[in-house]
Design a protein around this motif. Structure first.
Motif, PDB file in Angstrom:
ATOM      1  N   GLU A 159       0.823  -1.211   0.000  1.00 49.96           N
ATOM      2  CA  GLU A 159       0.000   0.000   0.000  1.00 49.96           C
ATOM      3  C   GLU A 159       0.856   1.260   0.000  1.00 49.96           C
ATOM      4  OE1 GLU A 159      -3.573  -1.428  -0.752  1.00 49.96           O
ATOM      5  OE2 GLU A 159      -3.243   0.699  -0.278  1.00 49.96           O
ATOM      6  N   SER A 160       1.992   1.196   0.649  1.00 51.57           N
ATOM      7  CA  SER A 160       2.846   2.374   0.783  1.00 51.57           C
ATOM      8  C   SER A 160       3.479   2.815  -0.536  1.00 51.57           C
ATOM      9  CB  SER A 160       3.949   2.099   1.807  1.00 51.57           C
ATOM     10  OG  SER A 160       4.724   0.965   1.418  1.00 51.57           O
ATOM     11  N   VAL A 161       3.514   1.925  -1.538  1.00 53.68           N
ATOM     12  CA  VAL A 161       4.154   2.282  -2.807  1.00 53.68           C
ATOM     13  C   VAL A 161       3.171   2.252  -3.977  1.00 53.68           C
ATOM     14  CG1 VAL A 161       6.303   1.290  -1.946  1.00 53.68           C
ATOM     15  CG2 VAL A 161       4.881  -0.050  -3.511  1.00 53.68           C
ATOM     16  N   LYS A 162       1.972   1.793  -3.732  1.00 51.90           N
ATOM     17  CA  LYS A 162       0.985   1.653  -4.804  1.00 51.90           C
ATOM     18  C   LYS A 162       0.726   3.008  -5.472  1.00 51.90           C
ATOM     19  CE  LYS A 162      -2.084  -1.368  -3.908  1.00 51.90           C
ATOM     20  NZ  LYS A 162      -3.251  -2.086  -3.335  1.00 51.90           N
ATOM     21  N   GLY A 163       0.738   2.985  -6.787  1.00 51.61           N
ATOM     22  CA  GLY A 163       0.517   4.215  -7.547  1.00 51.61           C
ATOM     23  C   GLY A 163       1.794   4.994  -7.826  1.00 51.61           C
ATOM     24  N   ARG A 164       2.881   4.616  -7.155  1.00 50.61           N
ATOM     25  CA  ARG A 164       4.156   5.323  -7.361  1.00 50.61           C
ATOM     26  C   ARG A 164       5.221   4.399  -7.949  1.00 50.61           C
ATOM     27  NH1 ARG A 164       6.913   7.047  -3.082  1.00 50.61           N
ATOM     28  NH2 ARG A 164       6.073   5.448  -1.660  1.00 50.61           N
ATOM     29  N   PHE A 165       5.182   3.132  -7.604  1.00 50.11           N
ATOM     30  CA  PHE A 165       6.173   2.160  -8.073  1.00 50.11           C
ATOM     31  C   PHE A 165       5.532   1.245  -9.109  1.00 50.11           C
ATOM     32  CE2 PHE A 165       9.059   1.882  -4.036  1.00 50.11           C
ATOM     33  CZ  PHE A 165       9.166   3.269  -4.035  1.00 50.11           C
ATOM     34  N   THR A 166       6.341   0.810 -10.077  1.00 51.44           N
ATOM     35  CA  THR A 166       5.879  -0.117 -11.094  1.00 51.44           C
ATOM     36  C   THR A 166       6.941  -1.181 -11.330  1.00 51.44           C
ATOM     37  OG1 THR A 166       4.632   1.631 -12.220  1.00 51.44           O
ATOM     38  CG2 THR A 166       5.054  -0.392 -13.458  1.00 51.44           C
ATOM     39  N   ILE A 167       6.534  -2.447 -11.237  1.00 49.62           N
ATOM     40  CA  ILE A 167       7.436  -3.557 -11.508  1.00 49.62           C
ATOM     41  C   ILE A 167       7.247  -3.986 -12.965  1.00 49.62           C
ATOM     42  CG2 ILE A 167       5.814  -5.329 -10.705  1.00 49.62           C
ATOM     43  CD1 ILE A 167       8.239  -6.860  -9.597  1.00 49.62           C
ATOM     44  N   SER A 168       8.346  -4.289 -13.629  1.00 49.20           N
ATOM     45  CA  SER A 168       8.274  -4.743 -15.013  1.00 49.20           C
ATOM     46  C   SER A 168       9.431  -5.705 -15.277  1.00 49.20           C
ATOM     47  CB  SER A 168       8.336  -3.555 -15.982  1.00 49.20           C
ATOM     48  OG  SER A 168       9.567  -2.877 -15.865  1.00 49.20           O
ATOM     49  N   ARG A 169       9.410  -6.343 -16.425  1.00 48.43           N
ATOM     50  CA  ARG A 169      10.477  -7.292 -16.730  1.00 48.43           C
ATOM     51  C   ARG A 169      10.737  -7.360 -18.221  1.00 48.43           C
ATOM     52  NH1 ARG A 169       6.982 -12.219 -14.370  1.00 48.43           N
ATOM     53  NH2 ARG A 169       5.131 -11.871 -15.632  1.00 48.43           N
ATOM     54  N   ASP A 170      11.946  -7.738 -18.549  1.00 50.90           N
ATOM     55  CA  ASP A 170      12.369  -7.941 -19.922  1.00 50.90           C
ATOM     56  C   ASP A 170      12.902  -9.365 -20.007  1.00 50.90           C
ATOM     57  OD1 ASP A 170      13.799  -8.077 -22.336  1.00 50.90           O
ATOM     58  OD2 ASP A 170      14.259  -5.942 -22.278  1.00 50.90           O
ATOM     59  N   TYR A 171      12.105 -10.255 -20.590  1.00 51.38           N
ATOM     60  CA  TYR A 171      12.511 -11.660 -20.656  1.00 51.38           C
ATOM     61  C   TYR A 171      13.777 -11.829 -21.489  1.00 51.38           C
ATOM     62  CZ  TYR A 171       8.147 -13.228 -18.531  1.00 51.38           C
ATOM     63  OH  TYR A 171       7.128 -13.447 -17.665  1.00 51.38           O
ATOM     64  N   ALA A 172      13.901 -11.060 -22.549  1.00 53.39           N
ATOM     65  CA  ALA A 172      15.068 -11.188 -23.420  1.00 53.39           C
ATOM     66  C   ALA A 172      16.358 -10.863 -22.666  1.00 53.39           C
ATOM     67  CB  ALA A 172      14.917 -10.286 -24.631  1.00 53.39           C
ATOM     68  N   LYS A 173      16.281  -9.918 -21.744  1.00 53.34           N
ATOM     69  CA  LYS A 173      17.452  -9.531 -20.960  1.00 53.34           C
ATOM     70  C   LYS A 173      17.508 -10.247 -19.624  1.00 53.34           C
ATOM     71  CE  LYS A 173      17.827  -4.917 -22.993  1.00 53.34           C
ATOM     72  NZ  LYS A 173      17.857  -3.460 -22.723  1.00 53.34           N
ATOM     73  N   ASN A 174      16.504 -11.075 -19.337  1.00 53.75           N
ATOM     74  CA  ASN A 174      16.448 -11.784 -18.047  1.00 53.75           C
ATOM     75  C   ASN A 174      16.596 -10.808 -16.883  1.00 53.75           C
ATOM     76  OD1 ASN A 174      15.874 -14.477 -17.431  1.00 53.75           O
ATOM     77  ND2 ASN A 174      17.948 -14.847 -16.704  1.00 53.75           N
ATOM     78  N   THR A 175      15.865  -9.706 -16.985  1.00 56.80           N
ATOM     79  CA  THR A 175      15.997  -8.603 -16.036  1.00 56.80           C
ATOM     80  C   THR A 175      14.632  -8.137 -15.573  1.00 56.80           C
ATOM     81  OG1 THR A 175      18.075  -7.885 -17.052  1.00 56.80           O
ATOM     82  CG2 THR A 175      16.891  -6.268 -15.727  1.00 56.80           C
ATOM     83  N   VAL A 176      14.567  -7.778 -14.319  1.00 51.94           N
ATOM     84  CA  VAL A 176      13.361  -7.220 -13.712  1.00 51.94           C
ATOM     85  C   VAL A 176      13.677  -5.792 -13.272  1.00 51.94           C
ATOM     86  CG1 VAL A 176      11.722  -7.448 -11.824  1.00 51.94           C
ATOM     87  CG2 VAL A 176      12.581  -9.477 -12.967  1.00 51.94           C
TER      88      VAL A 176
END
Length: 117
Positions: free
Chosen positions: A61-78
């Motif tokens: 709740e403390s980060v909702k709306g401000r933080f976004t998690i994403s990933r790039d499978y090709a780079k094996n990176t989050v």
């Protein structure tokens, strides 16, 4: 076992942004649940954000709306995009991985984020 290496931390003023990266090696991230945790000075480690098994994402709740998690499978990176940072976001941020039906089993070494007021 997967090796996770975080980067992108640093010092930023309140209201600013940072993007953290978590590069994985030793195993593909496909099929694994990835997440971000943080430990503020003098506090316990806490959950920040993670992907869900269904492909969505969930946030504290403390980060909702401000933080976004994403990933790039090709780079094996989050990634963790952090906007509108607050001094209370100051912490060491850790990347973590787990199998879909297991607890968090693999951790990075952490990257320091400091937000000045």
């Amino acid at each position: 076992q997967v090796q996770l290496v975080e980067s992108g931390g640093g010092l930023v003023q309140a209201g600013g942004s940072l993007r953290l990266s978590c590069a994985a090696s030793g195993r593909t991230l496909t099929g694994w649940i990835m997440g971000w945790f943080r430990r503020a000075p003098g506090k316990e480690r806490e959950f920040a954000a993670a992907f869900t098994w269904g492909g969505g994402s969930t946030y504290a709740e403390s980060v909702k709306g401000r933080f976004t998690i994403s990933r790039d499978y090709a780079k094996n990176t989050v990634y963790l995009q952090m906007n509108s940072l607050k001094p209370e976001d100051t912490a060491v941020y850790y990347c973590a991985a787990r199998a879909p039906t297991s607890s968090w089993s693999d951790w990075g070494q952490g990257t320091q984020v400091t937000v000045s007021s």
